[in-house]
Design a protein around this motif. Structure first.
Motif, mmCIF file in Angstrom:
data_model
loop_
_atom_site.group_PDB
_atom_site.id
_atom_site.type_symbol
_atom_site.label_atom_id
_atom_site.label_comp_id
_atom_site.label_asym_id
_atom_site.label_seq_id
_atom_site.Cartn_x
_atom_site.Cartn_y
_atom_site.Cartn_z
ATOM 1 N N UNK A 1 32.536 -3.905 -42.723
ATOM 2 C CA UNK A 1 32.893 -3.512 -44.084
ATOM 3 C C UNK A 1 32.366 -2.113 -44.388
ATOM 4 N N UNK A 2 33.180 -1.214 -44.948
ATOM 5 C CA UNK A 2 32.720 0.147 -45.262
ATOM 6 C C UNK A 2 31.569 0.133 -46.258
ATOM 7 N N UNK A 3 30.652 1.077 -46.091
ATOM 8 C CA UNK A 3 29.496 1.198 -46.962
ATOM 9 C C UNK A 3 29.424 2.632 -47.482
ATOM 10 N N UNK A 4 29.000 2.784 -48.727
ATOM 11 C CA UNK A 4 28.819 4.105 -49.330
ATOM 12 C C UNK A 4 27.342 4.463 -49.239
ATOM 13 N N UNK A 5 27.042 5.663 -48.723
ATOM 14 C CA UNK A 5 25.666 6.154 -48.665
ATOM 15 C C UNK A 5 25.606 7.515 -49.329
ATOM 16 N N UNK A 6 24.414 7.845 -49.837
ATOM 17 C CA UNK A 6 24.239 9.096 -50.582
ATOM 18 C C UNK A 6 24.283 10.301 -49.643
ATOM 19 N N UNK A 7 23.484 10.262 -48.593
ATOM 20 C CA UNK A 7 23.474 11.318 -47.579
ATOM 21 C C UNK A 7 22.778 10.769 -46.344
ATOM 22 N N UNK A 8 22.527 11.652 -45.385
ATOM 23 C CA UNK A 8 21.935 11.191 -44.126
ATOM 24 C C UNK A 8 20.520 10.663 -44.309
ATOM 25 N N UNK B 1 30.062 -19.234 -49.757
ATOM 26 C CA UNK B 1 29.622 -19.234 -48.362
ATOM 27 C C UNK B 1 28.634 -18.116 -48.053
ATOM 28 N N UNK B 2 28.561 -17.125 -48.940
ATOM 29 C CA UNK B 2 27.670 -16.001 -48.689
ATOM 30 C C UNK B 2 28.337 -14.924 -47.850
ATOM 31 N N UNK B 3 27.663 -13.778 -47.793
ATOM 32 C CA UNK B 3 28.172 -12.651 -47.017
ATOM 33 C C UNK B 3 27.723 -12.807 -45.572
ATOM 34 N N UNK B 4 28.669 -12.877 -44.673
ATOM 35 C CA UNK B 4 28.340 -13.126 -43.277
ATOM 36 C C UNK B 4 28.015 -11.807 -42.558
ATOM 37 N N UNK B 5 27.017 -11.821 -41.658
ATOM 38 C CA UNK B 5 26.659 -10.599 -40.926
ATOM 39 C C UNK B 5 27.830 -9.960 -40.195
ATOM 40 N N UNK B 6 28.709 -10.796 -39.612
ATOM 41 C CA UNK B 6 29.844 -10.225 -38.893
ATOM 42 C C UNK B 6 30.744 -9.405 -39.792
ATOM 43 N N UNK B 7 30.931 -9.847 -41.036
ATOM 44 C CA UNK B 7 31.758 -9.093 -41.972
ATOM 45 C C UNK B 7 31.062 -7.804 -42.405
ATOM 46 N N UNK B 8 29.742 -7.867 -42.611
ATOM 47 C CA UNK B 8 29.000 -6.666 -43.006
ATOM 48 C C UNK B 8 29.031 -5.604 -41.910
ATOM 49 N N UNK B 9 29.170 -6.021 -40.681
ATOM 50 C CA UNK B 9 29.189 -5.068 -39.578
ATOM 51 C C UNK B 9 30.444 -4.212 -39.564
ATOM 52 N N UNK C 1 19.756 -8.503 -43.499
ATOM 53 C CA UNK C 1 20.849 -9.442 -43.190
ATOM 54 C C UNK C 1 21.106 -9.529 -41.686
ATOM 55 N N UNK C 2 20.219 -8.888 -40.904
ATOM 56 C CA UNK C 2 20.312 -8.893 -39.442
ATOM 57 C C UNK C 2 21.587 -8.212 -38.950
ATOM 58 N N UNK C 3 21.883 -7.085 -39.583
ATOM 59 C CA UNK C 3 23.044 -6.279 -39.198
ATOM 60 C C UNK C 3 22.548 -4.903 -38.769
ATOM 61 N N UNK C 4 23.035 -4.411 -37.639
ATOM 62 C CA UNK C 4 22.695 -3.073 -37.168
ATOM 63 C C UNK C 4 23.313 -2.052 -38.119
ATOM 64 N N UNK C 5 22.495 -1.220 -38.799
ATOM 65 C CA UNK C 5 23.054 -0.267 -39.773
ATOM 66 C C UNK C 5 24.008 0.751 -39.167
ATOM 67 N N UNK C 6 23.972 0.932 -37.857
ATOM 68 C CA UNK C 6 24.858 1.912 -37.226
ATOM 69 C C UNK C 6 26.290 1.409 -37.091
ATOM 70 N N UNK C 7 26.522 0.122 -37.321
ATOM 71 C CA UNK C 7 27.846 -0.432 -37.048
ATOM 72 C C UNK C 7 28.882 -0.187 -38.150
ATOM 73 N N UNK C 8 28.584 -0.404 -39.428
ATOM 74 C CA UNK C 8 29.645 -0.253 -40.434
ATOM 75 C C UNK C 8 30.077 1.209 -40.609
ATOM 76 N N UNK C 9 31.356 1.432 -40.908
ATOM 77 C CA UNK C 9 31.796 2.793 -41.247
ATOM 78 C C UNK C 9 31.166 3.244 -42.559
ATOM 79 N N UNK C 10 30.907 4.560 -42.677
ATOM 80 C CA UNK C 10 30.168 5.078 -43.824
ATOM 81 C C UNK C 10 30.961 6.139 -44.558
ATOM 82 N N UNK C 11 30.857 6.104 -45.889
ATOM 83 C CA UNK C 11 31.349 7.181 -46.733
ATOM 84 C C UNK C 11 30.128 7.887 -47.335
ATOM 85 N N UNK C 12 29.984 9.177 -47.090
ATOM 86 C CA UNK C 12 28.875 9.939 -47.660
ATOM 87 C C UNK C 12 29.328 10.561 -48.975
#
Length: 299
Positions: free
Chosen positions: A192-199, A182-190, A211-222
């Motif tokens: 789902x936690x994401x890992x980022x290197x730094x700010x 079915x693919x990754x849905x935008x609502x789920x990406x909004x 994917x038409x998802x606001x990057x500010x929405x998902x929780x982040x692990x730096x």
């Protein structure tokens, strides 16, 4: 054209590097008064204030090109001395390299040079390494900047190709058991936690916007280290953009899966001082050769 004095330039660079006139004096084996006099004389020649007398002292905008000139002249002088005298001193080359390149292809490329060149590697984001070239802190850089810094040359190396990856368990938990079909849905990406290197890491943001998802929405692990970033994704802390060079074995073994097949390419370039030395040329040749085999070509 001013007749720059090498001793005055060295005093300026030492003060800029070490932060105080006292430390510069110890490094140059002179008195702090001598360092101060040399820098004042250089400022008279330049017709500008070259250092901010704070703690630590810092070069002004007018002083930065002269600090860079001092470092370049020192490198050229040392190179000429080795050729003329046959001294066996080991030349030093300072490089800025982004963490992912350092972890994957740069260190293997430089390893054969380790017995004849002293390497000083500065881990810096590929978008910011040009600043280190500009002030003379490094002699060369693996950078995303295609426009050469003043006094430098530039050539393309290829691209670092990133893919959105996660563990199978993470993908199933956050995107559903049928996410492969079915693919990754935008609502789920909004959510789902994401890992980022730094700010300053915007790779995940670029992919989310596709994917038409606001990057500010998902929780982040730096996680600000390349190897640890990959480990965090492998442990299921979140999904993240990993270079193919780093994740190929995990994909082949099924430890990581692609969320989609689209990629984010980061073009890499080699920038180095136009004033060349034998050691810097050897480093450039090693990186150029390794990039041909390790990196997909741009475009």
């Amino acid at each position: 054209m001013p007749d720059w004095d090498l001793g005055q330039l060295r005093a300026l660079a030492a003060a800029a590097d070490l932060g105080t006139f006292d430390a510069a004096a110890r490094a140059l084996h002179v008195t702090p008064s001598a360092v101060s006099q040399r820098i004042k004389a250089l400022e008279q020649t330049a017709g500008a204030v070259l250092l901010r007398r704070d703690r630590p002292v810092r070069p002004t905008a007018a002083g930065e090109p002269l600090v860079r000139l001092a470092r370049q002249l020192d490198a050229l002088t040392a190179d000429a001395t080795r050729h003329l005298t046959g001294e066996a001193g080991v030349p030093r080359v300072t490089l800025a390299v982004n963490g992912d390149s350092l972890t994957t292809w740069v260190l293997p490329a430089l390893a054969p040079l380790a017995d004849r060149i002293a390497l000083q590697l500065v881990r810096e984001d590929q978008d910011r390494s040009a600043d280190l070239l500009r002030d003379g802190s490094v002699m060369g850089a693996v950078t995303s900047q295609a426009v050469p810094v003043q006094g430098c040359t530039v050539e393309p190396l290829g691209v670092m190709r990133y893919r959105p990856l996660a563990t199978p368990a993470f993908a199933a938990r956050w995107f559903g058991d049928a996410w492969r079909t079915d693919g990754v849905r935008p609502g789920a990406l909004a959510v789902a936690p994401v890992v980022v290197f730094d700010a300053d890491d915007h790779l995940q943001d670029r992919w989310l916007r596709r994917r038409r998802v606001d990057p500010a929405r998902p929780p982040r692990h730096l996680v600000p280290a390349s190897a640890d970033f990959a480990t965090a994704v492998r442990l299921g802390l979140g999904w993240g953009m990993l270079p193919g060079l780093q994740a190929a074995d995990d994909e082949a073994a099924g430890r990581l899966v692609r969320l989609t097949d689209d990629v984010v390419d980061v073009p890499l370039h080699w920038q180095q001082w136009s004033l060349r030395t034998a050691a810097l040329d050897a480093v450039a040749d090693a990186l150029r050769t390794a990039a041909v085999h390790a990196l997909p070509p741009a475009g």
